[in-house]
Design an enzyme around this catalytic site. Structure first.
Site, PDB file in Angstrom:
ATOM      1  N   GLY A  29      39.225  32.595  44.107  1.00 34.82           N
ATOM      2  CA  GLY A  29      39.317  32.908  45.525  1.00 34.82           C
ATOM      3  C   GLY A  29      38.891  31.733  46.371  1.00 34.82           C
ATOM      4  N   GLY A  30      38.833  31.961  47.672  1.00 32.68           N
ATOM      5  CA  GLY A  30      38.515  30.891  48.593  1.00 32.68           C
ATOM      6  C   GLY A  30      37.102  30.371  48.448  1.00 32.68           C
ATOM      7  N   GLY A  72      35.366  30.454  45.394  1.00 32.88           N
ATOM      8  CA  GLY A  72      35.069  29.990  44.049  1.00 32.88           C
ATOM      9  C   GLY A  72      35.786  30.808  42.996  1.00 32.88           C
ATOM     10  N   ASP A  73      35.524  30.470  41.742  1.00 28.06           N
ATOM     11  CA  ASP A  73      36.125  31.158  40.606  1.00 28.06           C
ATOM     12  C   ASP A  73      35.213  32.268  40.107  1.00 28.06           C
ATOM     13  OD1 ASP A  73      38.266  29.415  40.707  1.00 28.06           O
ATOM     14  OD2 ASP A  73      37.323  27.982  39.337  1.00 28.06           O
ATOM     15  N   LYS A  89      30.436  34.697  39.894  1.00 31.65           N
ATOM     16  CA  LYS A  89      31.192  33.910  40.859  1.00 31.65           C
ATOM     17  C   LYS A  89      30.567  32.525  40.939  1.00 31.65           C
ATOM     18  CE  LYS A  89      32.780  35.676  44.712  1.00 31.65           C
ATOM     19  NZ  LYS A  89      34.233  35.373  44.698  1.00 31.65           N
ATOM     20  N   ASP A 116      36.502  38.615  55.782  1.00 33.67           N
ATOM     21  CA  ASP A 116      37.628  38.330  54.886  1.00 33.67           C
ATOM     22  C   ASP A 116      38.017  39.590  54.123  1.00 33.67           C
ATOM     23  OD1 ASP A 116      39.606  36.772  53.797  1.00 33.67           O
ATOM     24  OD2 ASP A 116      38.353  35.926  52.226  1.00 33.67           O
TER      25      ASP A 116
END
EC number: 2.7.11.1
Length: 1207
Positions: A897-898, A900-901, A916, A1014
């Site tokens: 995602g924006g 991180g992984d 995360k 978000d």
């Protein structure tokens, strides 16, 4: 002559023409050569002008000189005394493409221009301003850095005869809006593979450009997605859409009669193929590898198909009978990684042209079809691994003289390995994999007849006897892998003749005798693994001559003598395991002078597993590294019969290190020997060392300060030695340290108080003279021991005890006082905010928390309105999380995602969590990060994803969340084949209500309110009960606090979900979250993504629904929902009205999330909703909340009765 006169008389114009030609021939003979010379001179001047415009490089186009003709220039070819072809591939031109269009395109007789990998940059637009030779029909610009929209291709309209254009491996983007005009040329070959083309339905653009005559079209390696319209390219023979993001059904063709090559591999195509290919009579190549196709294999064109790859799908059933029709033509057949079952039919033996058959990783069973397979006279590669075949291996395979690879690993084959497997001297067998079966008996001497053999793996069987010395004659052998058998005897000296040998893996046998010193003749050896045998003697010093040696495993043997200092000459050594032997003497300092090199072949084409030991008394050593190719992981239990360890964790794969510092060793285990002396200070230079185990020896002296240089060490075991002195403070800099054992030494002094030592249990320091936490022994303030000091010490202890007692008493009073205040405050709050009480859900839903986890002392950034924070937030070491994710390996990656992984991980306590890994941040936000973590960690609600813990080390920030079984709503809704579940309307309704409830809690129960910023379907996760859990709340605020490189727009939402007011001002609000929630609700109702150019073009989901609101609004609903139950249409309309209220362009008109819950309850009251999504009275009791939208029983929104008004 009369005949000619007759002709001339009949055609007087022809006579005139002939007369003119004769004049040219007889009276003007010099003219034509002069014209050619002039033309060639003009070509030469243009080429020399091009060279002059290049950056001055002495070696560039050296022979392009005015003194020589252009036909002798490097890369230039001529025809009829004119330049006709230019090929400057792999020439470092380093210029803008405009130079090419200025000097090369105008060459009047040029037919072909190849500038592949010539370091060209710029855009294609300059071509429109240049001239182009009328003969130019082929341009190859592959492997450059040309950028801009692919619509710039129309600039080549000046090249009217252009037929072939290769723009692969550049940086081209989707077509721009300003240049969608049709091209003035008709391409036959267009290669756009490996560019940056994404999110665009390219096929209508191709048609609009007039490229309907395409024969070759490649879009491989882009990021194209969405659906594919019916393809109408009647001449198309080659179509490659592989390695994109297409997620749709199998494409249909209006006319595929000329199609020969179709590659759809590595996408997300799904569904049943059906009869889509039945009319493609010329199809010879079909690759559907790594998609999500299901069902049975369809009927395929049998007249021409030669290459069929169906690997990595979900095809089911028995071996497809329709494949029997292909036997006359098929050359390569790959059905691996599917769910085929049953027996292999005899019809396969009729495929006389077959060269490759791979049916591995299926559920085929029954007796190995020996007679069928023995008929495949042209077969080169036969892979039947990971099935359930039984029976023996026949001698008849020796008749397959073209067979190069035979892989029967991981089946249930029995009997002996046949002695005649290579009886024909003309055999060509190069790879023989029989591992993980049930073979018994000896290794046949006759394997030495397999003179072409490169790789032999017989591991994980029950083979007995000795290793045949005749194997030493296999001069091409690179891999000799025989581990976990019952082999005995000595390692043959004849192996010294295996000059190509790279991997010698003989672990877990009963081998005896010495290690042959002659192995040093095998100079290409990367891996020597002889552990868990009964070897004796000394380690040959000659092994130090193996400069490529990366792994040396000799543990659990009876080897004696010193550790040869010459092993330090193995400059590529990364893994040295000598544990549990009888080694004596000191640790030689030269052992630690590796250069940081690593043999490339070590990490090529191999599968590894590292098994970490449990640390029990019977279990010696840190762990075991094994070559695991062709072996089922569940078969590891078979190792336990030869190895007394319970494995705590199994790691698969290995990441190639990149060495920038001194040293290359990552694993060193010398434990359970008789080593003495001190630890060489040179050991501290092993920057990459991850595991260091020197325990259970007779080492002495002080622990050197230099060990603080082991910046990557995760496990450090110095236990059961005679070390003295204090624990060096330098060890506190080992931020990745996850395990340490200093017990049973002569250490003294205080245990360092700082991390990571404050996280280790007390038994890791036991049986020393140490003091301080975590030991129950406090440290005195000084070394004095006189009586006066002794009395002062007693007084201090008495005073301390009194202080502690008073402190405890005072604490009790404070606690009682706080309880009384909390009760009174809670009563007042209940009266004032009764509407919000239900959202408290004041219990933690995190069952994985551990009461032993430590509180942190960070100051809170928010005041959270919660009754209690039952369990403290867990602080984890980076090593813990590194271990749990196998070094953040891609196998553990479940999403990106924006911020991180996200990785799936299992912690040491058995809990499954999601980790995360945030984008890298600056250290400026360290305090803010800790504060935000403490805040977010206290937020608990059944519709929120709870934060369980966190870790911060250097620039790394990791968050540990409760793991959600079904992942994100985005995946379940839009990538159903990946998750494997289908959401009916009751499930979607339940998710809609759960997400609304979670968002309402953030907006109305946290003081101050938490704005999500978000909200989107990928941030709505689903647990095992399909209960919605909102995730990433507070992330935008957190990242902003940590001063990251993310832009403001990134922190304010995702395209398609961003409310219109955010584009005027990036000031976020709860009403912005409401808008984003409305988009998520639309996704649930329509089944569509918020932005999809294939469905909406330049519009988005909200705009698309607005357009339909003016017509038949029910057309927006997901058809699958209405197919299941048409009676839900009214309820869908009611929920659509809620979504429309949330999506009002005027943010002040949108409802609050409390009001959204009230709307849902109103709908529920009139529809008899099932209990799974019931809304309680407290969910919508919002007395005291400011006025807003009211909703009638029938779902009409009184702020505007017409649905279109809300759109």
């Amino acid at each position: 002559m009369k005949a000619h006169k007759t002709v001339f008389n009949q055609h007087p114009l022809s006579l005139n023409k002939l007369f003119f030609v004769l004049l040219l021939i007889f009276f003007l003979p010099p003219a034509s050569p002069a014209a050619s010379v002039n033309g060639l001179y003009k070509d030469s001047q243009q080429l020399l002008s091009f060279k002059a415009a290049l950056p001055p490089t002495p070696t560039l186009l050296q022979n392009w000189l005015s003194s020589t003709g252009p036909c002798s220039f490097t890369g230039v070819s001529c025809k009829n005394s004119r330049v006709s072809s230019i090929d400057l591939s792999n020439t470092f031109l380093s210029v803008d493409f405009s130079l090419v269009t200025s000097y090369l395109l105008p060459l009047s007789n040029l037919e072909s221009l190849v500038l592949k990998n010539a370091n060209l940059s710029g855009s294609l637009t300059s071509a429109a301003k240049s001239q182009c030779g009328v003969t130019l029909d082929s341009i190859d610009l592959a492997e450059n850095t040309i950028s801009g929209p692919i619509s710039d291709i129309s600039s080549f309209g000046v090249c009217s005869n252009l037929k072939s254009l290769n723009l692969s491996k550049n940086f081209l983007d989707p077509p721009g809006k300003e240049m969608l005009k049709a091209a003035t040329f008709s391409l036959q070959v267009l290669d756009l593979s490996y560019n940056n083309i994404s999110g665009f339905n390219l096929f209508p653009w191709v048609s609009s450009m007039g490229f309907v005559e395409l024969e070759f079209f490649s879009l491989k390696g882009n990021k194209l997605a969405g659906s594919i319209p019916e393809l109408d390219f009647k001449n198309l023979s080659y179509l490659d859409l592989s390695a994109n993001n297409f997620s749709t059904v199998f494409p249909s063709f209006k006319d595929c009669s000329n199609l020969q090559h179709l590659d759809l591999s590595s996408n997300k195509f799904y569904g049943d193929i059906g009869s889509s290919l039945s009319s493609c009579g010329k199809l010879s190549f079909l690759n559907l590898t790594n998609n999500q196709f299901v069902g049975l294999v369809p009927k395929l064109p049998s007249e021409s198909l030669q290459y069929l790859y169906l690997r990595g799908n979900d095809f089911q059933g028995v071996y497809p009978n329709q494949l029997a029709d292909l036997c006359k033509t098929v050359v390569e057949l790959d059905l691996s990684y599917n769910n085929f079952s049953g027996m292999v039919p005899e019809s396969l033996g009729e495929c006389s042209s077959l060269e490759l058959v791979d049916i591995s990783y299926n559920n085929f069973s029954g007796k190995l079809p020996v007679d069928t397979l023995s008929k495949l006279s042209n077969i080169k590669t036969m892979v039947l691994s990971f099935n359930k075949f039984v029976g023996g291996l026949p001698d008849s395979f020796s008749n397959l003289l073209k067979l190069e690879t035979l892989d029967m690993s991981s089946n249930n084959l029995t009997g002996v390995i046949p002695s005649g497997i290579c009886k024909d001297p003309m055999n060509n067998l190069k790879v023989l994999y029989l591992q993980n079966n049930l073979f018994k008996g000896p290794i046949p001497d006759s394997l030495s007849n397999c003179s072409q053999l490169v790789s032999l793996d017989l591991s994980f069987n029950y083979l007995t006897g000795s290793i045949p010395s005749s194997l030493g004659s296999l001069s091409k052998l690179k891999d000799l892998i025989l581990w976990l058998n019952q082999l005995s005897g000595e390692i043959p000296q004849e192996l010294m003749y295996l000059q190509a040998l790279e991997n010698l893996i003989l672990d877990f046998n009963d081998l005896t005798g010495p290690i042959p010193a002659s192995l040093s003749n095998c100079t290409k050896l990367n891996w020597i693994s002889l552990s868990n045998n009964q070897l004796s003697g000394e380690i040959p010093a000659s092994l130090g001559r193996l400069s490529n040696l990366a792994i040396l495993k000799l543990g659990n043997n009876s080897i004696s003598g010193n550790i040869p200092a010459e092993l330090g000459n193995c400059q590529s050594l990364i893994w040295l395991d000598l544990n549990t032997n009888f080694l004596n003497g000191s640790i030689p300092p030269p052992l630690f002078k590796q250069s940081g090199n690593i043999a490339v072949a070590l990490l090529t084409g191999k599968r590894y597993v590292y098994i970490k030991n449990d640390g029990s008394k019977e279990c010696h050593g840190a762990g075991n590294l094994l070559e695991f190719g062709g072996i089922r992981q569940e078969q590891l239990d078979r190792i336990s019969t030869r190895h007394p360890c319970n494995f705590t964790r199994v790691y698969r794969g290995i990441t190639q290190p990149t060495f920038n510092h001194n040293g290359s060793m990552i694993f060193l285990d010398l434990s359970y020997n008789k080593l003495e002396g001190s630890i060489p200070k040179e050991l501290g230079a092993m920057y990459y060392l991850s595991i260091l185990n020197l325990g259970h020896n007779d080492l002495s002296g002080m622990i050197p300060q230099q060990l603080g240089g082991l910046k990557n060490v995760a496990i450090l075991d110095l236990s059961y030695n005679r070390f003295n002195g204090t624990i060096p403070n330098s060890l506190t800099s080992l931020t990745l340290l996850g395990e340490i054992d200093l017990s049973n030494n002569n250490l003294s002094g205080m245990i360092p108080e700082s991390a990571p030592f404050d996280t280790f249990p007390d038994y890791r320091f036991a049986n020393n003279s140490l003091c301080g936490y975590p030991l129950p022994i406090p440290c005195s303030s000084g070394p004095k021991s006189d009586a006066n000091q002794h009395q002062k010490s007693h007084r201090r202890q008495a005073s301390l005890a009194g202080s502690v007692a008073m402190g405890l008493l005072f604490s009790l009073f404070c606690i009682f006082g706080l309880i009384i205040v909390a009760i009174e405050t809670k009563k007042r709050r209940r009266k004032k905010e009764a509407a919000l009480e239900a959202y408290m859900d004041g219990h933690s839903h995190s069952a994985t928390a551990n009461s032993a986890w430590k509180f942190t002392s960070a100051r809170e950034a928010l005041s959270i309105n919660l009754a209690a924070f039952e369990k403290p937030l867990r602080k984890l070491t980076f090593a813990d999380l590194l271990e749990a994710t196998n070094g953040f390996h891609n196998d553990s990656l479940v999403g990106s995602g924006g911020f991180g992984d996200v990785y799936k991980a299992q912690l040491k306590d058995g809990s499954v969590v999601a980790i995360k890994k945030l984008i890298h941040v600056s250290g400026q936000g360290d305090r803010e990060f800790t504060a935000e973590m403490e805040t977010i960690g206290k937020i608990k609600h059944r519709n929120l994803v709870p934060l369980l813990g966190y870790c911060k080390v250097g620039e790394e920030r990791l968050l540990v969340y409760e793991y959600m079984k079904y992942g994100s709503l985005e995946d379940v809704l839009h990538d159903r084949k990946k998750i494997g579940i289908k959401l009916n309307w009751p499930a979607r309704r339940k998710i809609a209500i759960g997400a609304a409830r979670g968002l309402a809690f953030l907006h109305h129960n946290c003081i101050p309110h938490i704005i999500h910023r978000d909200m989107k379907s990928s941030n709505v996760l689903l647990d095992e009960n399909l209960e919605a859990r909102v995730s990433d709340f507070g992330m935008a605020r957190l990242m902003s606090a940590m001063d990251t490189h993310l832009s403001v727009s990134t922190l304010a939402g995702t395209p398609g979900y961003v409310p219109p007011e955010y584009y005027q001002s990036f000031r976020c609000s709860t009403k912005g979250d409401v808008y984003s929630y409305g988009v998520v609700l639309l996704e649930l109702l329509t089944g569509k993504q918020p932005t999809d150019s294939a469905d909406f073009g330049d519009n988005n989901l909200v705009g698309w629904v607005k357009l339909h609101a003016k017509g038949k609004i029910t057309d927006v609903f997901d058809r699958e929902l209405l197919k299941e139950d048409a009676s839900i249409e009214i309820e869908l309309l009611q929920h659509l009205k809620v979504a429309c209220a949330c999506l009002d362009d005027r943010h002040w008109k949108r409802p609050t999330m409390i009001q959204v819950m009230a709307m849902f309850k109103e709908i529920q009251a009139g529809s008899g909703m099932d209990s799974t999504s019931t809304i309680g009275a407290d969910d919508v009791n919002f007395s005291g909340v400011e006025g807003g939208i009211e909703m009638g029983i029938n779902g009409s929104i009184k702020e505007g009765n017409e649905l279109s008004k809300h759109l």
